[in-house]
Scaffold this active site. Structure first.
Site, mmCIF file in Angstrom:
data_model
loop_
_atom_site.group_PDB
_atom_site.id
_atom_site.type_symbol
_atom_site.label_atom_id
_atom_site.label_comp_id
_atom_site.label_asym_id
_atom_site.label_seq_id
_atom_site.Cartn_x
_atom_site.Cartn_y
_atom_site.Cartn_z
ATOM 1 N N TYR A 139 62.333 46.310 -55.206
ATOM 2 C CA TYR A 139 63.477 47.033 -55.040
ATOM 3 C C TYR A 139 63.901 46.566 -56.792
ATOM 4 C CZ TYR A 139 67.814 49.057 -53.737
ATOM 5 O OH TYR A 139 69.232 49.634 -53.964
ATOM 6 N N LYS A 167 60.510 50.643 -55.561
ATOM 7 C CA LYS A 167 61.693 51.218 -55.197
ATOM 8 C C LYS A 167 62.345 51.273 -56.818
ATOM 9 C CE LYS A 167 66.090 51.867 -52.760
ATOM 10 N NZ LYS A 167 67.169 51.769 -51.969
#
Length: 299
Positions: A139, A167
């Site tokens: 992320y 992400k």
């Protein structure tokens, strides 16, 4: 819904908001119902214990219960990607192990965020959590963590064998192409709602999504049109939803999405301190944008 994904982290994975009662206790029954509702209305899976799920405010027992509830409600652990962020790598690994024990299919992991970690610390962090055995989705949120998972660093992490996807929340859509050049086997996931169309057209194979908590059906139509390159369908929807979607990149994103959920008849409810309810111009803006979307038939 039928699962057409080829990997557990593909498709629309909703970073679920967590329903809280008036006394701020966790309502696991409402959460289970919400997970089932999302899957029945076009979404592919859920991401419990992300920032939108207020994981930082949960006790260990609450955090573990949320993961177990998500897996049970989904009925298929591959549809669940728990967030396993923590200040220490050992704690993140324990949360990844808990996710594996609960039956989840993958995990979402921030880089070290207690300090501005250097590259070697970041690589060691991901290597430690990967030992839990579940696929790890990195992320990248350099605004909040102060650690930037640049395309070059992501390529090294992928080469290390410690991540399967990212992400991407930096907001810099140009990175999609550099990531594809440096790490062609690394899956790109849309990390912010307000760059969905741009990253989908650039090759994203998934979306870790915020606003589908309130309006999943229109989001599913938009996402699938975008990844198919169907701009005639995607662009009008994107324009209609963007005034809401850009709240996903604002500091008050949890409160905004929960307010929109309340207006859409979903279990939004309050947030735990230090987050406070929206007031004034921010509340008015979210209300107006949500009511406009609902009036236009967006669900």
């Amino acid at each position: 819904m039928t699962d057409t994904r080829t990997r557990p982290w593909h498709g629309i994975m909703v970073a679920t908001a967590l329903p809280l009662r008036a006394d701020l206790s966790v309502d696991l029954d409402a959460y289970a119902e919400h997970v089932r509702w999302l899957l029945a209305h076009g979404c592919d899976g859920v991401v419990p214990n992300g920032s939108l799920g207020e994981y930082q405010t949960l006790t260990d027992a609450e955090r573990a219960a949320v993961v177990r509830t998500a897996v049970e409600a989904a009925g298929d652990g591959s549809r669940v990607m728990p967030g396993v962020a923590a200040y220490g790598s050992a704690e993140s690994r324990r949360w990844a192990e808990q996710a594996a024990e609960a039956g989840a299919g993958s995990v979402l992991l921030l880089p070290p965020n207690a300090y501005r970690a250097d590259e070697e610390a970041v690589r060691a962090h991901y290597a430690e959590v990967a030992k839990a055995g579940l696929p790890v989705v990195a992320y990248n949120n350099p605004v909040d963590t102060k650690v930037d998972l640049t395309p070059a660093l992501l390529a090294r992490l992928h080469a290390d064998g410690t991540i399967v996807a990212v992400k991407e929340f930096s907001g810099d859509v140009r990175r999609a192409y550099e990531i594809a050049e440096l790490a062609p086997g690394l899956d790109l996931l849309v990390g912010a709602d307000d760059v969905l169309l741009e990253l989908a057209l650039a090759g994203a194979v998934g979306w870790i999504a915020g606003y589908p908590n309130a309006l999943p059906e229109s989001a599913a139509t938009l996402y699938r049109a975008a990844v198919a390159g169907d701009l005639a369908t995607a662009l009008p929807l994107y324009k209609a939803l963007h005034s809401l979607y850009r709240w996903d990149s604002k500091t008050e994103f949890v409160q905004a999405i929960k307010l929109s959920m309340d207006l859409a008849g979903r279990p939004g409810g309050p947030t735990r301190p230090p987050r406070l309810p929206l007031t004034g111009a921010a509340e008015a803006a979210v209300r107006a944008a949500t009511e406009k979307a609902l009036a236009e038939g967006l669900r």
